[in-house]
Design an enzyme around this catalytic site. Structure first.
Site, PDB file in Angstrom:
ATOM      1  N   PHE A  37      50.203  40.931  80.817  1.00  0.00           N
ATOM      2  CA  PHE A  37      50.401  39.809  81.738  1.00  0.00           C
ATOM      3  C   PHE A  37      49.147  39.628  82.601  1.00  0.00           C
ATOM      4  O   PHE A  37      48.624  38.520  82.742  1.00  0.00           O
ATOM      5  CB  PHE A  37      51.625  40.083  82.621  1.00  0.00           C
ATOM      6  CG  PHE A  37      51.969  38.949  83.551  1.00  0.00           C
ATOM      7  CD1 PHE A  37      52.873  37.965  83.179  1.00  0.00           C
ATOM      8  CD2 PHE A  37      51.370  38.858  84.812  1.00  0.00           C
ATOM      9  CE1 PHE A  37      53.183  36.912  84.031  1.00  0.00           C
ATOM     10  CE2 PHE A  37      51.671  37.809  85.663  1.00  0.00           C
ATOM     11  CZ  PHE A  37      52.583  36.832  85.274  1.00  0.00           C
ATOM     12  N   GLU A 113      79.175  37.797  98.447  1.00  0.00           N
ATOM     13  CA  GLU A 113      77.756  38.101  98.227  1.00  0.00           C
ATOM     14  C   GLU A 113      77.308  39.167  99.208  1.00  0.00           C
ATOM     15  O   GLU A 113      77.898  39.318 100.265  1.00  0.00           O
ATOM     16  CB  GLU A 113      76.908  36.839  98.486  1.00  0.00           C
ATOM     17  CG  GLU A 113      77.305  35.672  97.634  1.00  0.00           C
ATOM     18  CD  GLU A 113      76.653  34.380  98.099  1.00  0.00           C
ATOM     19  OE1 GLU A 113      75.719  34.427  98.920  1.00  0.00           O
ATOM     20  OE2 GLU A 113      77.107  33.332  97.631  1.00  0.00           O
ATOM     21  N   LYS A 115      74.877  40.513 102.090  1.00  0.00           N
ATOM     22  CA  LYS A 115      74.085  39.874 103.137  1.00  0.00           C
ATOM     23  C   LYS A 115      72.746  40.619 103.188  1.00  0.00           C
ATOM     24  O   LYS A 115      72.674  41.756 103.669  1.00  0.00           O
ATOM     25  CB  LYS A 115      74.807  39.964 104.475  1.00  0.00           C
ATOM     26  CG  LYS A 115      74.172  39.146 105.572  1.00  0.00           C
ATOM     27  CD  LYS A 115      75.102  39.071 106.783  1.00  0.00           C
ATOM     28  CE  LYS A 115      74.557  38.150 107.851  1.00  0.00           C
ATOM     29  NZ  LYS A 115      73.226  38.475 108.303  1.00  0.00           N
ATOM     30  N   ASP A 117      69.068  41.644 104.269  1.00  0.00           N
ATOM     31  CA  ASP A 117      68.489  41.749 105.597  1.00  0.00           C
ATOM     32  C   ASP A 117      66.995  41.437 105.531  1.00  0.00           C
ATOM     33  O   ASP A 117      66.169  42.325 105.352  1.00  0.00           O
ATOM     34  CB  ASP A 117      68.720  43.168 106.125  1.00  0.00           C
ATOM     35  CG  ASP A 117      68.600  43.223 107.632  1.00  0.00           C
ATOM     36  OD1 ASP A 117      68.497  42.147 108.257  1.00  0.00           O
ATOM     37  OD2 ASP A 117      68.605  44.343 108.177  1.00  0.00           O
ATOM     38  N   TYR A 236      70.502  31.932  97.694  1.00  0.00           N
ATOM     39  CA  TYR A 236      71.963  31.961  97.797  1.00  0.00           C
ATOM     40  C   TYR A 236      72.611  30.635  98.179  1.00  0.00           C
ATOM     41  O   TYR A 236      73.787  30.604  98.487  1.00  0.00           O
ATOM     42  CB  TYR A 236      72.413  33.067  98.744  1.00  0.00           C
ATOM     43  CG  TYR A 236      71.722  33.074 100.092  1.00  0.00           C
ATOM     44  CD1 TYR A 236      71.825  31.994 100.970  1.00  0.00           C
ATOM     45  CD2 TYR A 236      70.975  34.175 100.487  1.00  0.00           C
ATOM     46  CE1 TYR A 236      71.199  32.011 102.194  1.00  0.00           C
ATOM     47  CE2 TYR A 236      70.339  34.192 101.706  1.00  0.00           C
ATOM     48  CZ  TYR A 236      70.457  33.112 102.559  1.00  0.00           C
ATOM     49  OH  TYR A 236      69.832  33.125 103.767  1.00  0.00           O
ATOM     50  N   LYS A 323      79.861  42.256 108.852  1.00  0.00           N
ATOM     51  CA  LYS A 323      78.704  43.141 108.992  1.00  0.00           C
ATOM     52  C   LYS A 323      79.127  44.605 109.021  1.00  0.00           C
ATOM     53  O   LYS A 323      80.094  44.974 109.685  1.00  0.00           O
ATOM     54  CB  LYS A 323      77.956  42.805 110.295  1.00  0.00           C
ATOM     55  CG  LYS A 323      77.439  41.377 110.331  1.00  0.00           C
ATOM     56  CD  LYS A 323      75.939  41.332 110.441  1.00  0.00           C
ATOM     57  CE  LYS A 323      75.508  41.256 111.872  1.00  0.00           C
ATOM     58  NZ  LYS A 323      74.058  41.103 112.005  1.00  0.00           N
ATOM     59  N   CYS A 417      52.042  75.561 126.058  1.00  0.00           N
ATOM     60  CA  CYS A 417      51.901  75.285 124.635  1.00  0.00           C
ATOM     61  C   CYS A 417      52.653  76.328 123.806  1.00  0.00           C
ATOM     62  O   CYS A 417      52.480  77.529 124.024  1.00  0.00           O
ATOM     63  CB  CYS A 417      50.419  75.289 124.258  1.00  0.00           C
ATOM     64  SG  CYS A 417      50.153  75.070 122.494  1.00  0.00           S
ATOM     65  N   CYS A 420      49.840  78.487 121.928  1.00  0.00           N
ATOM     66  CA  CYS A 420      48.815  79.306 122.584  1.00  0.00           C
ATOM     67  C   CYS A 420      49.120  79.580 124.055  1.00  0.00           C
ATOM     68  O   CYS A 420      48.305  80.165 124.764  1.00  0.00           O
ATOM     69  CB  CYS A 420      47.450  78.634 122.446  1.00  0.00           C
ATOM     70  SG  CYS A 420      47.280  77.152 123.459  1.00  0.00           S
ATOM     71  N   CYS A 435      48.202  69.846 124.945  1.00  0.00           N
ATOM     72  CA  CYS A 435      47.672  71.191 125.152  1.00  0.00           C
ATOM     73  C   CYS A 435      46.154  71.058 125.287  1.00  0.00           C
ATOM     74  O   CYS A 435      45.493  70.640 124.342  1.00  0.00           O
ATOM     75  CB  CYS A 435      48.025  72.108 123.988  1.00  0.00           C
ATOM     76  SG  CYS A 435      47.071  73.645 124.029  1.00  0.00           S
ATOM     77  N   CYS A 441      43.609  76.922 120.473  1.00  0.00           N
ATOM     78  CA  CYS A 441      44.983  76.657 120.034  1.00  0.00           C
ATOM     79  C   CYS A 441      45.011  76.516 118.504  1.00  0.00           C
ATOM     80  O   CYS A 441      44.405  75.599 117.953  1.00  0.00           O
ATOM     81  CB  CYS A 441      45.465  75.397 120.729  1.00  0.00           C
ATOM     82  SG  CYS A 441      47.143  74.940 120.312  1.00  0.00           S
TER      83      CYS A 441
HETATM   84  S1  IVH Z   1      74.595  31.815 103.617  1.00  0.00           S
HETATM   85  C1  IVH Z   1      75.655  28.109 105.989  1.00  0.00           C
HETATM   86  N1  IVH Z   1      74.323  33.998 102.161  1.00  0.00           N
HETATM   87  O1  IVH Z   1      72.359  35.700 107.098  1.00  0.00           O
HETATM   88  C2  IVH Z   1      75.466  29.443 105.366  1.00  0.00           C
HETATM   89  N2  IVH Z   1      73.235  33.917 104.277  1.00  0.00           N
HETATM   90  O2  IVH Z   1      73.771  34.730 109.820  1.00  0.00           O
HETATM   91  C3  IVH Z   1      74.085  29.915 105.464  1.00  0.00           C
HETATM   92  N3  IVH Z   1      71.873  35.908 104.796  1.00  0.00           N
HETATM   93  O3  IVH Z   1      70.489  33.041 108.325  1.00  0.00           O
HETATM   94  C4  IVH Z   1      73.841  31.311 105.111  1.00  0.00           C
HETATM   95  N4  IVH Z   1      72.277  36.983 102.910  1.00  0.00           N
HETATM   96  O4  IVH Z   1      69.346  34.554 106.655  1.00  0.00           O
HETATM   97  C5  IVH Z   1      74.004  33.386 103.325  1.00  0.00           C
HETATM   98  N5  IVH Z   1      74.118  35.843 100.749  1.00  0.00           N
HETATM   99  C6  IVH Z   1      73.809  35.224 101.897  1.00  0.00           C
HETATM  100  C7  IVH Z   1      72.961  35.822 102.868  1.00  0.00           C
HETATM  101  C8  IVH Z   1      72.721  35.130 104.064  1.00  0.00           C
HETATM  102  C9  IVH Z   1      71.646  37.004 104.080  1.00  0.00           C
HETATM  103  C10 IVH Z   1      71.328  35.656 106.149  1.00  0.00           C
HETATM  104  C11 IVH Z   1      70.693  34.314 106.295  1.00  0.00           C
HETATM  105  C12 IVH Z   1      71.392  33.623 107.438  1.00  0.00           C
HETATM  106  C13 IVH Z   1      72.132  34.730 108.094  1.00  0.00           C
HETATM  107  C14 IVH Z   1      73.456  34.207 108.599  1.00  0.00           C
END
Ligand code: IVH
Length: 679
Positions: A37, A113, A115, A117, A236, A323, A417, A420, A435, A441
């Protein structure tokens, strides 16, 4: 190759590379190796360099970056970017389901899904091409980070297949994979260690967590640096007027076919019990992923049902984020130990009864300094709560007072220390205890010798940390100058040192005498003097004597040296012991001045100029070019920016670099031009 042929070949390569990208990111089924590639990509870059006017807007060569964004333009979102209602409890999740079903009479399917980070991003595609990438901002308008986003290889520049709307928006989360984050941090740590920072300063400077690193990276001005950081992205949400399907899940399956990376962990579930099962299952398994997650997002799948539910002022009524609580465990404090670094800084570290937390076994936690210990009111044998909320180093967040043993004694910060027994000092305005017994030391002495022999200093690779410790313990070395007094007889009495390794060691030490002056200077280990500063000092002052007699004004006149560094250099050379040590090294024959070759090639002709070197050269190797720049008082930078004075352009230079130089008005010169400059 004529222009017509080049055009055809460029088109063929772009298409082939895009296909391979699709196979890699969408199908997870690459049909060529990474090397093959890269070879195709190089071929494309080569052709583009010869014919910059033929560079296609969706060329995969854009992935290497090169565009510089000075100010990120603010752009309005076509659809506002909302956030989500949050919850931490199962009860709230059941309430959410009840509210949904009050409005919707028929069965409700939920898309579940993870979430992710990271940083949310909104991508606009027109006629199959990525035209804009904008951050969330305040939800109404965000920053245009298109140049940087184009370097992310899992985001298609041109869509695959067909059937996509002419214009649409797709949203997702940009993140830094944990292995990338860890690699960056370990490289950063090595660099900081070699510059002589203590453990606390290092922890302070390391990247804090993958999310901060992703958002920081996205806002870098130089997209070439962004490209090197290897961000990734899951999409997403698909938005637009002519979407192919009537449900969230089905639309994302289409998006996957167009080349987007859609999470493989998205699942449809009917009924809140099935959703809860998904939530619980991922609370455990998410640790094994390469990407940080902090919860689960639950969305009503059918578009019609979403419409019926609508929005509150801020969030959709058809989705919610569950969460996970920041992971915390409690464990017993075994003891607190105090570590002394090469520079004498003392770091308190808690030894803990081993406990499993967020994917790893935690045995230790840093306590940073005396203030943290007293703020926690830590007592011996306390049960403590340890957290790893996305941070790399576990920390003690609180003490479980209900478990404190009666009569437990508060943890006292040491006053002497641990190595020493010298009374510790705490300089004004600094959090760390130090120290001051630099000369006596042991960990400080051993640490300095380890730095002295390290690869970028004297590079004595036949010697390692363990042997240094043993030599010190046997009384054979007290400082790095002693290395040059070691004899074969001395070394043969050491455990596990045979004739051969002794010969190797003696040979390595002897060979190090040839190390050039700039490396010797770095090896001395002056506080705040890293490799670059050592070079700068060597090339400017040319001899150890000149440097030792420099005053503050002449150090500051170099430009790149600040007051703190200048004073620490003066302070170092004012100490009698340091002067004696340097004299001994001189007698042993170490290089105390620039080599004749370097000297005749050293000047201040390029003072104040910054160079970027790019491409292949015939008169010099790239490293030689860089050396010449530095020796003549110039600075070398890896990427073009507004402060670049010259781009030394070689053969096969990337088209993006050239374009960027043109855009910013950076002067391009050949290696012959450069040669004239330093002659
Ligand atoms: S949907 C109207 N799906 O979480 C719905 N958000 O507090 C919009 N995030 O700002 C969000 N994974 O940055 C959605 N699978 C997921 C996500 C996701 C992470 C974040 C996103 C959003 C925040 C929502």
């Amino acid at each position: 190759m004529n222009k017509e042929e080049a055009k055809k070949e460029i088109e063929r390569l772009v298409k082939a590379l895009q296909e391979h990208n699709y196979k890699y990111y969408v199908e997870s089924n690459p049909s060529i190796t990474d090397e093959a590639f890269d070879y195709l990509l190089k071929e494309l870059e080569h052709l583009e360099a010869a014919h910059p006017e033929l560079v296609l807007p969706d060329s995969p060569s854009l992935r290497v970056g090169g565009e510089v964004t000075k100010n990120f333009e603010t752009v309005a979102h076509r659809f506002p970017m909302l956030s989500l209602a949050n919850t931490y409890s199962e009860e709230d999740l059941r309430d959410f389901d009840a509210r949904v079903r009050k409005t919707i009479a028929e069965e409700v399917d939920y898309a579940c899904e993870l979430k992710y980070d990271g940083v949310s991003i909104s991508l606009t595609y027109e006629a199959g091409l990525l035209v804009k990438a904008v951050t969330r901002g305040d939800g109404e308008k965000g920053d245009d980070v298109t140049n940087n986003v184009k370097t992310i290889r899992s985001i298609p520049l041109r869509l695959h297949g067909h059937g996509y709307p002419n214009s649409f928006v797709i949203r997702g989360e940009i993140f830094m994979p944990r292995p990338v984050f860890e690699k960056l941090n370990s490289e950063l740590r090595k660099e900081l260690e070699s510059e002589g920072y203590n453990e606390e300063e290092i922890w302070d400077k390391l990247l804090k967590n993958p999310r901060n690193s992703a958002s920081g990276t996205l806002k870098l001005q130089d997209s070439a640096v962004v490209a090197a950081r290897k961000l990734d992205c899951y999409l997403y949400a698909l938005l637009g007027d002519e979407l192919p399907e009537k449900s969230h899940y089905a639309n994302l399956q289409h998006a996957r076919k167009w080349g987007f990376q859609i999470s493989p962990h998205m699942e449809i579930h009917r009924g809140i019990d099935a959703v809860m099962k998904y939530v619980h299952q991922w609370d455990k398994s998410r640790q094994a992923l390469d990407v940080d997650t902090d919860g689960v997002v639950i969305k009503v799948n059918a578009e019609e049902q979403q419409k019926a539910l609508g929005f509150t002022a801020k969030v959709p009524r058809w989705a919610i984020a569950y969460k996970y609580k920041a992971e915390q465990v409690s464990t017993r404090l075994v003891d607190v130990v105090f570590q002394v670094g090469r520079t004498g800084a003392v770091t308190p570290v808690a030894n803990l009864s081993p406990v499993f937390l967020a994917g790893t076994t935690v045995k230790r936690a840093t306590l940073h300094n005396a203030d943290i210990i007293s703020k926690l009111d830590l007592h011996e044998q306390d049960m403590v709560f340890v957290e790893k909320g996305g941070e790399i180093i576990p920390k003690i967040v609180a003490v479980d007072l209900t478990q404190r043993r009666s009569g437990a004694v508060p943890i006292a910060y040491i006053s002497t220390c641990p190595e020493c027994q010298t009374p510790l000092i705490r300089r004004d305005g600094e959090a760390a205890h130090v120290c001051p017994n630099a000369e006596g030391c042991p960990p400080q002495i051993k640490g300095r010798v380890e730095h002295f022999i390290s690869r970028r200093a004297m590079d004595i690779d036949s010697l390692g940390g363990e042997t240094i410790g043993a030599l010190y313990d046997k009384g054979l070395i007290q400082d790095y100058a002693d290395l040059y007094d070691l004899t074969k007889a001395d070394l043969l009495v050491m455990d596990r040192m045979g004739e051969k390794s002794v010969d190797n060691l003696i040979h390595g030490i002897e060979a190090s005498k040839k190390a050039p002056f700039e490396r010797v200077l770095f090896a001395l280990g002056l506080p705040h003097i890293g490799e670059t500063t050592a070079k700068k000092l060597a090339y400017s002052f040319k001899t150890m004597d000149a440097l030792m007699h420099a005053d503050e004004a002449s150090l500051l006149a170099l430009g790149d040296i600040g007051e703190v560094t200048a004073r620490s250099i003066l302070a170092y050379f004012a100490v009698e012991k340091n002067k004696k040590l340097i004299e001994r090294l001189r007698l042993k024959g170490l290089n105390f001045e620039l080599s004749a070759e370097a000297l005749s090639n050293t000047s201040e002709k390029l003072h104040g100029l910054t160079f970027v070197v790019s491409g292949v050269f015939t008169l010099f190797s790239r490293d030689e070019l860089k050396k010449h720049i530095e020796r003549n008082g110039g600075k070398v930078s890896g990427s073009i920016s507004g402060s670049t004075s010259y781009l030394v352009a070689g053969d096969k230079m990337g088209p993006e670099k050239m374009k960027k130089a043109e855009k910013l008005g950076v002067k391009m010169i050949t290696e012959t031009d450069f040669q004239h400059m330093i002659e």
